[in-house]
Design a protein around this motif. Structure first.
Motif, short mmCIF file in Angstrom:
data_model
loop_
_atom_site.label_atom_id
_atom_site.label_comp_id
_atom_site.label_asym_id
_atom_site.label_seq_id
_atom_site.Cartn_x
_atom_site.Cartn_y
_atom_site.Cartn_z
N GLU A 191 33.46 34.55 53.95
CA GLU A 191 34.35 34.28 52.81
C GLU A 191 34.83 35.58 52.18
O GLU A 191 36.02 35.74 51.87
CB GLU A 191 33.64 33.42 51.77
CG GLU A 191 34.51 33.06 50.59
CD GLU A 191 33.79 32.23 49.55
OE1 GLU A 191 34.44 31.87 48.54
OE2 GLU A 191 32.59 31.92 49.72
N ARG A 192 33.94 36.51 52.00
CA ARG A 192 34.29 37.80 51.39
C ARG A 192 35.27 38.56 52.29
O ARG A 192 36.25 39.15 51.81
CB ARG A 192 33.01 38.61 51.16
CG ARG A 192 33.22 39.93 50.53
CD ARG A 192 33.33 39.76 49.07
NE ARG A 192 33.22 41.08 48.46
CZ ARG A 192 33.57 41.31 47.25
NH1 ARG A 192 33.96 40.33 46.50
NH2 ARG A 192 33.48 42.49 46.76
N GLU B 113 38.73 36.88 52.05
CA GLU B 113 39.38 37.21 50.78
C GLU B 113 39.90 38.65 50.79
O GLU B 113 40.99 38.93 50.28
CB GLU B 113 38.41 36.99 49.63
CG GLU B 113 38.14 35.52 49.38
CD GLU B 113 37.02 35.27 48.38
OE1 GLU B 113 36.37 36.25 47.92
OE2 GLU B 113 36.78 34.10 48.07
N THR B 114 39.14 39.56 51.40
CA THR B 114 39.58 40.96 51.48
C THR B 114 40.84 41.07 52.34
O THR B 114 41.80 41.76 51.99
CB THR B 114 38.46 41.84 52.07
OG1 THR B 114 37.32 41.75 51.23
CG2 THR B 114 38.89 43.29 52.17
N PHE C 31 43.78 39.50 50.43
CA PHE C 31 44.22 40.36 49.33
C PHE C 31 44.96 41.58 49.86
O PHE C 31 45.98 42.00 49.31
CB PHE C 31 43.02 40.78 48.47
CG PHE C 31 43.41 41.55 47.25
CD1 PHE C 31 44.07 40.92 46.20
CD2 PHE C 31 43.14 42.90 47.15
CE1 PHE C 31 44.44 41.63 45.07
CE2 PHE C 31 43.53 43.62 46.03
CZ PHE C 31 44.17 42.98 44.99
#
Length: 179
Positions: free
Chosen positions: A4-5, A8-9, A12
């Protein structure tokens, strides 16, 4: 780092994919400047023998190109600042509108510029009516006016929609308190 991280990175960071679009618009602005200079030289050369109508049409053409240049600049600055990254420059060099134009404001400025460009096109066509031999092309003029009215209506709808969406939920339904 979990999935998930990482996702998201990546999402973004994907905003930087827009940067080449803005560089392309800067290059388009340079091409527009070249065209403006060519139009200006042509306009300046015909001034000694020009009548009032030709001068007005020449100036309107230059204004039209200027509006398109302004439009490109607004899209570059606002789009980059809203979607990619804040532009870090000295405050005294930063136009006031740059920090105030959000996506809604960008839409309104875009539509306002399109309406202004359309109005100039209608005015130029109207002024060219007397230049035509025989029957003037009123169909073309009618289409230009119709499209201009469509742009005006679109601007009005965008402005109304933005005004409605800017109101806080409590503001939209003001009812007098019951006593």
């Amino acid at each position: 780092m979990n999935f998930e991280r990482l996702l998201e990175t990546v999402l973004f960071s994907s905003r930087w994919l827009l940067a080449p679009f803005y560089i392309g618009l800067v290059l388009a602005l340079a091409l527009l400047l070249y065209h403006f200079i060519v139009e200006f030289v042509h306009f300046a050369a015909m001034i000694p023998n020009a009548n009032e109508r030709d001068v007005i049409l020449g100036v309107l053409s230059l204004i039209d190109l200027s509006f398109v240049g302004n439009l490109i600049l607004i899209v570059i600055f606002s789009g980059y600042e809203n979607f990619v990254s804040r532009i870090d420059i000295e405050e005294h060099d930063r136009p006031d509108w740059m920090t105030k134009v959000d996506f809604g404001g960008l839409k309104q400025k875009l539509m306002t510029s399109i309406v202004a460009i359309s109005a100039i096109s209608v005015l130029k066509a109207f002024m060219n009516l007397e230049q035509t031999t025989g029957d003037p092309d009123t169909t073309k003029l009618a289409w230009l006016v119709g499209i201009h009215v469509l742009f005006l209506g679109s601007l009005l709808i965008v402005a109304i929609a933005d005004r409605i969406s800017d109101k806080a939920p409590g503001e939209q339904q003001k009812t007098p308190p019951k006593t």
